[in-house]
Design a protein around this motif. Sequence first.
Motif, PDB file in Angstrom:
ATOM      1  N   GLY A 146       0.803  -1.218   0.000  1.00  0.00           N
ATOM      2  CA  GLY A 146       0.000   0.000   0.000  1.00  0.00           C
ATOM      3  C   GLY A 146       0.830   1.260   0.000  1.00  0.00           C
ATOM      4  O   GLY A 146       0.412   2.293   0.539  1.00  0.00           O
ATOM      5  N   SER A 147       2.014   1.204  -0.611  1.00  0.00           N
ATOM      6  CA  SER A 147       2.904   2.366  -0.612  1.00  0.00           C
ATOM      7  C   SER A 147       2.344   3.498  -1.459  1.00  0.00           C
ATOM      8  O   SER A 147       1.490   3.293  -2.334  1.00  0.00           O
ATOM      9  N   GLY A 148       2.852   4.687  -1.223  1.00  0.00           N
ATOM     10  CA  GLY A 148       2.457   5.851  -2.005  1.00  0.00           C
ATOM     11  C   GLY A 148       3.263   5.960  -3.280  1.00  0.00           C
ATOM     12  O   GLY A 148       3.981   5.032  -3.690  1.00  0.00           O
ATOM     13  N   ILE A 149       3.162   7.139  -3.902  1.00  0.00           N
ATOM     14  CA  ILE A 149       3.819   7.366  -5.189  1.00  0.00           C
ATOM     15  C   ILE A 149       5.329   7.159  -5.087  1.00  0.00           C
ATOM     16  O   ILE A 149       5.947   6.553  -5.956  1.00  0.00           O
ATOM     17  N   ALA A 150       5.934   7.639  -4.011  1.00  0.00           N
ATOM     18  CA  ALA A 150       7.385   7.505  -3.859  1.00  0.00           C
ATOM     19  C   ALA A 150       7.793   6.045  -3.829  1.00  0.00           C
ATOM     20  O   ALA A 150       8.813   5.656  -4.412  1.00  0.00           O
ATOM     21  N   GLY A 151       7.003   5.202  -3.158  1.00  0.00           N
ATOM     22  CA  GLY A 151       7.314   3.777  -3.113  1.00  0.00           C
ATOM     23  C   GLY A 151       7.151   3.111  -4.461  1.00  0.00           C
ATOM     24  O   GLY A 151       7.968   2.278  -4.869  1.00  0.00           O
ATOM     25  N   LEU A 152       6.104   3.480  -5.197  1.00  0.00           N
ATOM     26  CA  LEU A 152       5.862   2.878  -6.508  1.00  0.00           C
ATOM     27  C   LEU A 152       6.906   3.305  -7.522  1.00  0.00           C
ATOM     28  O   LEU A 152       7.130   2.608  -8.520  1.00  0.00           O
ATOM     29  N   ALA A 153       7.546   4.443  -7.293  1.00  0.00           N
ATOM     30  CA  ALA A 153       8.625   4.867  -8.192  1.00  0.00           C
ATOM     31  C   ALA A 153       9.806   3.909  -8.124  1.00  0.00           C
ATOM     32  O   ALA A 153      10.646   3.882  -9.024  1.00  0.00           O
ATOM     33  N   ALA A 154       9.861   3.102  -7.054  1.00  0.00           N
ATOM     34  CA  ALA A 154      10.842   2.027  -6.902  1.00  0.00           C
ATOM     35  C   ALA A 154      12.262   2.566  -7.022  1.00  0.00           C
ATOM     36  O   ALA A 154      12.599   3.579  -6.421  1.00  0.00           O
ATOM     37  N   MET A 155      13.083   1.889  -7.831  1.00  0.00           N
ATOM     38  CA  MET A 155      14.508   2.247  -7.911  1.00  0.00           C
ATOM     39  C   MET A 155      14.767   3.158  -9.107  1.00  0.00           C
ATOM     40  O   MET A 155      14.319   2.873 -10.216  1.00  0.00           O
ATOM     41  N   ALA A 156      15.502   4.232  -8.875  1.00  0.00           N
ATOM     42  CA  ALA A 156      15.837   5.160  -9.954  1.00  0.00           C
ATOM     43  C   ALA A 156      17.117   4.704 -10.645  1.00  0.00           C
ATOM     44  O   ALA A 156      18.015   4.155 -10.003  1.00  0.00           O
ATOM     45  N   PRO A 157      17.234   4.928 -11.973  1.00  0.00           N
ATOM     46  CA  PRO A 157      18.482   4.590 -12.650  1.00  0.00           C
ATOM     47  C   PRO A 157      19.686   5.319 -12.060  1.00  0.00           C
ATOM     48  O   PRO A 157      20.784   4.768 -11.998  1.00  0.00           O
ATOM     49  N   ARG A 158      19.462   6.562 -11.639  1.00  0.00           N
ATOM     50  CA  ARG A 158      20.516   7.351 -10.997  1.00  0.00           C
ATOM     51  C   ARG A 158      19.879   8.093  -9.839  1.00  0.00           C
ATOM     52  O   ARG A 158      18.790   8.649  -9.966  1.00  0.00           O
ATOM     53  N   HIS A 159      20.594   8.131  -8.719  1.00  0.00           N
ATOM     54  CA  HIS A 159      20.008   8.760  -7.534  1.00  0.00           C
ATOM     55  C   HIS A 159      21.112   9.111  -6.555  1.00  0.00           C
ATOM     56  O   HIS A 159      22.028   8.318  -6.328  1.00  0.00           O
ATOM     57  N   ARG A 160      21.043  10.315  -6.007  1.00  0.00           N
ATOM     58  CA  ARG A 160      21.963  10.711  -4.939  1.00  0.00           C
ATOM     59  C   ARG A 160      21.132  10.974  -3.688  1.00  0.00           C
ATOM     60  O   ARG A 160      20.371  11.949  -3.634  1.00  0.00           O
ATOM     61  N   PRO A 161      21.231  10.118  -2.677  1.00  0.00           N
ATOM     62  CA  PRO A 161      20.445  10.322  -1.458  1.00  0.00           C
ATOM     63  C   PRO A 161      20.785  11.648  -0.794  1.00  0.00           C
ATOM     64  O   PRO A 161      21.872  12.199  -0.986  1.00  0.00           O
ATOM     65  N   ALA A 162      19.847  12.157  -0.016  1.00  0.00           N
ATOM     66  CA  ALA A 162      20.075  13.401   0.711  1.00  0.00           C
ATOM     67  C   ALA A 162      21.287  13.259   1.627  1.00  0.00           C
ATOM     68  O   ALA A 162      21.510  12.217   2.233  1.00  0.00           O
ATOM     69  N   ALA A 163      22.073  14.320   1.695  1.00  0.00           N
ATOM     70  CA  ALA A 163      23.250  14.384   2.567  1.00  0.00           C
ATOM     71  C   ALA A 163      24.315  13.359   2.199  1.00  0.00           C
ATOM     72  O   ALA A 163      25.144  12.999   3.024  1.00  0.00           O
ATOM     73  N   SER A 164      24.307  12.874   0.968  1.00  0.00           N
ATOM     74  CA  SER A 164      25.325  11.919   0.515  1.00  0.00           C
ATOM     75  C   SER A 164      26.121  12.528  -0.628  1.00  0.00           C
ATOM     76  O   SER A 164      25.583  13.260  -1.455  1.00  0.00           O
ATOM     77  N   SER A 165      27.407  12.213  -0.680  1.00  0.00           N
ATOM     78  CA  SER A 165      28.255  12.670  -1.775  1.00  0.00           C
ATOM     79  C   SER A 165      28.413  11.599  -2.844  1.00  0.00           C
ATOM     80  O   SER A 165      29.140  11.792  -3.811  1.00  0.00           O
ATOM     81  N   VAL A 166      27.738  10.473  -2.670  1.00  0.00           N
ATOM     82  CA  VAL A 166      27.885   9.337  -3.578  1.00  0.00           C
ATOM     83  C   VAL A 166      26.603   9.158  -4.394  1.00  0.00           C
ATOM     84  O   VAL A 166      25.516   9.007  -3.826  1.00  0.00           O
ATOM     85  N   GLU A 167      26.750   9.170  -5.709  1.00  0.00           N
ATOM     86  CA  GLU A 167      25.611   8.928  -6.591  1.00  0.00           C
ATOM     87  C   GLU A 167      25.468   7.429  -6.831  1.00  0.00           C
ATOM     88  O   GLU A 167      26.440   6.738  -7.164  1.00  0.00           O
TER      89      GLU A 167
END
Length: 473
Positions: A146-167
């Motif tokens: 029952g996840s929301g939109i963010a959960g259904l977006a699943a895994m992004a091809p490229r993503h840099r988490p907040a407060a991280s220097s690693v993509e």
Amino acid sequence: MIPPNTYSADRVVLDALGVALSGVPHDARIAIAYSGGLDSSVLLDAAVRVAGAARCVALHVHHGLSANADAWAEHAAARAASLGVAFDAMRVDVPRSSGTGIEASARERRYDALETLCARHGATMLWLAQHADDQAETVLLQLLRGSGIAGLAAMAPRHRPAASSVERVRPLLHLLRAQLERYAAERGLAWIDDESNADTRYARNALRVDVLPALAVHFPGFRDALGRAAQHAAAAQRLLDDLAALDLGAAARDDGRALSRAALVALDDARGANLLRYWMRSLGLPGASAARLANMMRQLRDAQDAHALRVDHAGQRLRLYRDAVCWEAGDSADPRDDDVVAARGVATCAWDGQEVWHLPAWRGTYVFALAAPGGADALPEAALRGAPLAVRAREGGERMRTSPGGSGRTLKNLFQEQGVPAWQRDVPLLYAGDRLLYVPRLGVNRDGAATGGDAPVGARWRRIEWRPDLLIA
């Protein structure tokens, strides 16, 4: 040079990594998350062929969940060595009763370890081996939860988490597992098989073993369809984030560390929850469930004063003071404020030059550091030695002077003037005998009798500072 007639799976994999490598500085270090399984074995082998061994570093996380974990780490190190690739590994402890499930706990520990290893090797890009089958499983899991939109977006091809220097980059995300299997067979790769992947007590394994094969019979294109659904959800989430960024611009206070309650409750519940979710993510807090966000909005609308609001989440509690909504450390496991105050007595200390006085009941430490005469929050040592030091809770009616010769004012009025929230006024007052010396958040009492204003020339001075335990290194 790769021959043009190379097996098609080989070509597809190498092309996918070539796209991921495009635009990357030629001297950038590329970290490969390498478990030793099929997927990461294909990724590491292809990365070496496309980027070169010198640019790559294989990173292995030892979870210790399997009796074979040591052997897997040895296999990973040996395979990296055979390719001429730098290798590093880290052991992690995975809590088995964290409340989020062992899969989620292992994933969190793994990413934390990979971030640490990337920093150790100067890598700002981490390649992960998830593929289209993994994406389909993730979308289905999120739907079933029952996840929301963010959960259904699943895994992004490229993503840099907040407060991280690693993509985080997933070059294989649009490829099928079957294509990776063909690549591995053509290249003669050896890999390890994690026996837990067949344990259908885990939700993801149950989908992979029991559900996806049945879907493939009746809906052979389901992986592509679920991948497109994830892309649509990601696009929708970006629009929601854009809206939340606009709302945050209107509601932010104190450089985004607080929100205006009036601006927040002026939004409807759905838009307010969207802002709260975005704001929490910007602060590095874990996401909250829809029910918890709804509870936050309800309490913010109903709160009549600062003490009427208390929502606990991820070791933090939501607080309200005047019009400012903010987070502070603490959760429902902590005693209630009144209970804490009642449990504290008067602590005393015969001060004789020590720099720290730890007060466990107050969860903090008084620090007495050497200072220049007359400095901010500084006193001559004679004021500290003159009578036994004592720490007491506020009783009401205490007064102090914030400037020499100024009029005495109540702590309540000074706290209000400084904008100190009511729940942060529960501080240990420092006395020398019956004389008030120092009040955390307000400073030294500039009463001449209390501060030793007639200290002789050459006297040693100490700067007083109150440090909650969380700030002690």
